[in-house]
Write a protein that holds these residues in place. Structure first.
Motif, PDB file in Angstrom:
ATOM      1  N   GLU A  51      53.694  10.213  29.397  1.00 42.28           N
ATOM      2  CA  GLU A  51      52.561  11.094  29.130  1.00 42.28           C
ATOM      3  C   GLU A  51      53.075  12.478  28.719  1.00 42.28           C
ATOM      4  O   GLU A  51      54.222  12.831  28.957  1.00 42.28           O
TER       5      GLU A  51
ATOM      6  N   THR B 103      45.070  12.503  27.666  1.00 41.28           N
ATOM      7  CA  THR B 103      43.896  11.927  28.321  1.00 41.28           C
ATOM      8  C   THR B 103      43.964  10.396  28.255  1.00 41.28           C
ATOM      9  O   THR B 103      44.748   9.832  27.479  1.00 41.28           O
ATOM     10  N   GLY B 104      43.100   9.762  29.059  1.00 42.34           N
ATOM     11  CA  GLY B 104      43.033   8.299  29.029  1.00 42.34           C
ATOM     12  C   GLY B 104      42.686   7.784  27.643  1.00 42.34           C
ATOM     13  O   GLY B 104      43.263   6.809  27.160  1.00 42.34           O
TER      14      GLY B 104
ATOM     15  N   MET C  36      45.685   7.984  25.399  1.00 44.88           N
ATOM     16  CA  MET C  36      46.695   6.963  25.719  1.00 44.88           C
ATOM     17  C   MET C  36      46.242   5.595  25.224  1.00 44.88           C
ATOM     18  O   MET C  36      47.056   4.812  24.728  1.00 44.88           O
TER      19      MET C  36
ATOM     20  N   PRO D 263      52.178   6.502  33.712  1.00 43.87           N
ATOM     21  CA  PRO D 263      51.358   7.720  33.663  1.00 43.87           C
ATOM     22  C   PRO D 263      50.771   8.047  35.035  1.00 43.87           C
ATOM     23  O   PRO D 263      50.523   7.140  35.836  1.00 43.87           O
TER      24      PRO D 263
ATOM     25  N   LEU E 258      47.913   9.842  35.403  1.00 44.18           N
ATOM     26  CA  LEU E 258      46.453   9.929  35.292  1.00 44.18           C
ATOM     27  C   LEU E 258      45.782   8.630  35.757  1.00 44.18           C
ATOM     28  O   LEU E 258      46.294   7.546  35.485  1.00 44.18           O
ATOM     29  N   ARG E 259      44.662   8.762  36.465  1.00 43.90           N
ATOM     30  CA  ARG E 259      43.918   7.573  36.905  1.00 43.90           C
ATOM     31  C   ARG E 259      42.424   7.763  36.639  1.00 43.90           C
ATOM     32  O   ARG E 259      41.980   8.850  36.333  1.00 43.90           O
TER      33      ARG E 259
ATOM     34  N   MET F 151      41.674   4.745  32.099  1.00 41.91           N
ATOM     35  CA  MET F 151      43.050   4.459  32.512  1.00 41.91           C
ATOM     36  C   MET F 151      43.202   3.070  33.132  1.00 41.91           C
ATOM     37  O   MET F 151      44.283   2.480  33.081  1.00 41.91           O
TER      38      MET F 151
ATOM     39  N   VAL G 171      43.994   0.967  30.256  1.00 46.34           N
ATOM     40  CA  VAL G 171      45.328   1.307  29.729  1.00 46.34           C
ATOM     41  C   VAL G 171      46.400   0.715  30.650  1.00 46.34           C
ATOM     42  O   VAL G 171      47.359   0.084  30.192  1.00 46.34           O
ATOM     43  N   MET G 172      46.223   0.903  31.966  1.00 40.67           N
ATOM     44  CA  MET G 172      47.218   0.398  32.932  1.00 40.67           C
ATOM     45  C   MET G 172      47.314  -1.121  32.869  1.00 40.67           C
ATOM     46  O   MET G 172      48.398  -1.693  32.972  1.00 40.67           O
TER      47      MET G 172
END
Ligand code: AMP
Ligand code: MG
Length: 337
Positions: free
Chosen positions: A265, A285-286, A289, A312, A314-315, A319, A322-323
């Protein structure tokens, strides 16, 4: 066969229609990733998609329709909450799963008694779907297990001269596949996380669950069982607490004469870029990403011998989607075929 890349026009849409009516596949832009489309009523056309992609025969396809298409012939028992969600989020990156009427080819749903329906918002997709006025079965336009395509060139690289036409609508702004939502129960249940989040759905219809498959259980969304989205270069994944180890692996690879890249990130990417390391900036930001993920994984294949991803921090919101893609691209905690 030569593959043509054409933007949407009267002539290219007419060509696309002819290809679809003669059971050929056409790749097309959507707001999430590019799709590889075929007439959902035709066994022969749908089977071509599986053959071209090398897609496992138990991984069902989504039927794409234009915004005015009457889906009542394709699915039934559409619950009240689904009508509300349709008004709130469609056209857009939300796929809804309903009991199927069995009208489309049996190869679309791979033996399930449900059908996944999506109404994409991309103008190119809408023009194409309107022109054919048929449900178009379409998975992402990449070879099975490869990174999903977010530009027409990505599609071209995977299927050069194997498909006749790519309807080029530029880069996909969403960047990750649609949210898949099971609408067969009393409460909507997310089978695959995406840009329309659980919080967004719950805020419109009161509640939403996220499905988690149990070990040794066939997942409700069969595609989720497969290792996916993997770049063809070597990869490694580190949590934010393991940054030192990531840098050690980076140095070792560089000393061996390799070309390692770190994907991280913005904050971390900036820090390491200043130290002269090869970095890919994942974004801040989500949404950024999500948009950058597949483009970076594809770019990494052309430049790196080792791609190191740093988790990353961020949650929340997008996200989750993304995760999900990240852990599956880097093969963490997933079953492989
Ligand atoms: P793709 O088109 O490659 O983005 O993958 C489509 C996703 O939708 C996969 O994860 C499938 O398992 C899922 N899917 C498609 N049809 C159904 C269905 N009838 N029920 C549950 N999941 C589905
Ligand atoms: Mg896919």
């Amino acid at each position: 066969m030569k593959t043509e890349l054409l933007i949407s026009s009267r002539a290219s849409l007419e060509k696309a229609r002819e290809y679809i009516l003669s059971d050929n596949v056409v790749a097309f832009h959507t707001e999430t990733v590019y799709g590889l489309g075929a007439n959902a009523f035709s066994d022969r056309a749908v089977q071509k998609i599986f053959a071209l992609k090398g897609r496992p025969a138990d991984n069902p396809l989504i039927a794409h329709v234009h915004r005015d298409f009457d889906i009542s012939s394709l699915v039934d028992k559409v619950p009240q909450y689904a009508a509300v969600l349709k008004n709130a989020f469609l056209p857009g990156p939300l796929t809804m799963v309903f009991p199927s009427t069995g009208k489309v080819s049996r190869y679309v749903s791979c033996g399930l008694n449900t059908l996944a329906i999506r109404v994409p918002s991309s103008q190119t997709a809408q023009e194409f779907l309107k022109k054919v006025d048929l449900p178009i079965a379409a998975p992402s336009a990449n070879r099975s297990k490869h990174v999903s395509p977010v530009t027409a060139q990505h599609v071209y690289r995977d299927f050069t001269d194997e498909i006749p036409l790519i309807l080029d609508g530029g880069a996909c702004e969403g960047g990750i596949e649609s949210t898949v939502l099971d609408c067969t129960g009393a409460v909507p249940q997310i089978l695959r996380e995406g840009l329309v989040t659980c919080e967004m759905i719950a805020s419109v219809v009161g509640s939403c669950k996220v499905y988690k498959s149990k070990p040794n259980e066939r997942p409700k969304s069969p595609g989720m069982a497969y290792k996916h989205y993997a770049p063809s270069c070597k990869t490694a994944y580190f949590t934010i607490d393991e940054l030192e180890s990531a840098l050690k692996i980076y140095s070792e690879e560089a000393e061996r004469g390799g070309v390692p890249y770190l994907i991280a990130e913005r904050k971390i990417a900036d820090e390491f870029s200043q130290k002269g390391l090869n970095v890919f900036d994942f974004g801040l930001t989500g949404e950024e990403m999500a948009q950058n993920l597949y483009a970076l994984l594809r770019q990494a294949e052309t430049v790196s011998t080792l791609l190191i991803c740093v988790e990353p921090t961020l949650r929340g919101g997008v996200m989750a989607g993304v995760m999900n893609r990240l852990t599956r691209a880097f093969g963490i905690g997933e079953k492989t075929e």
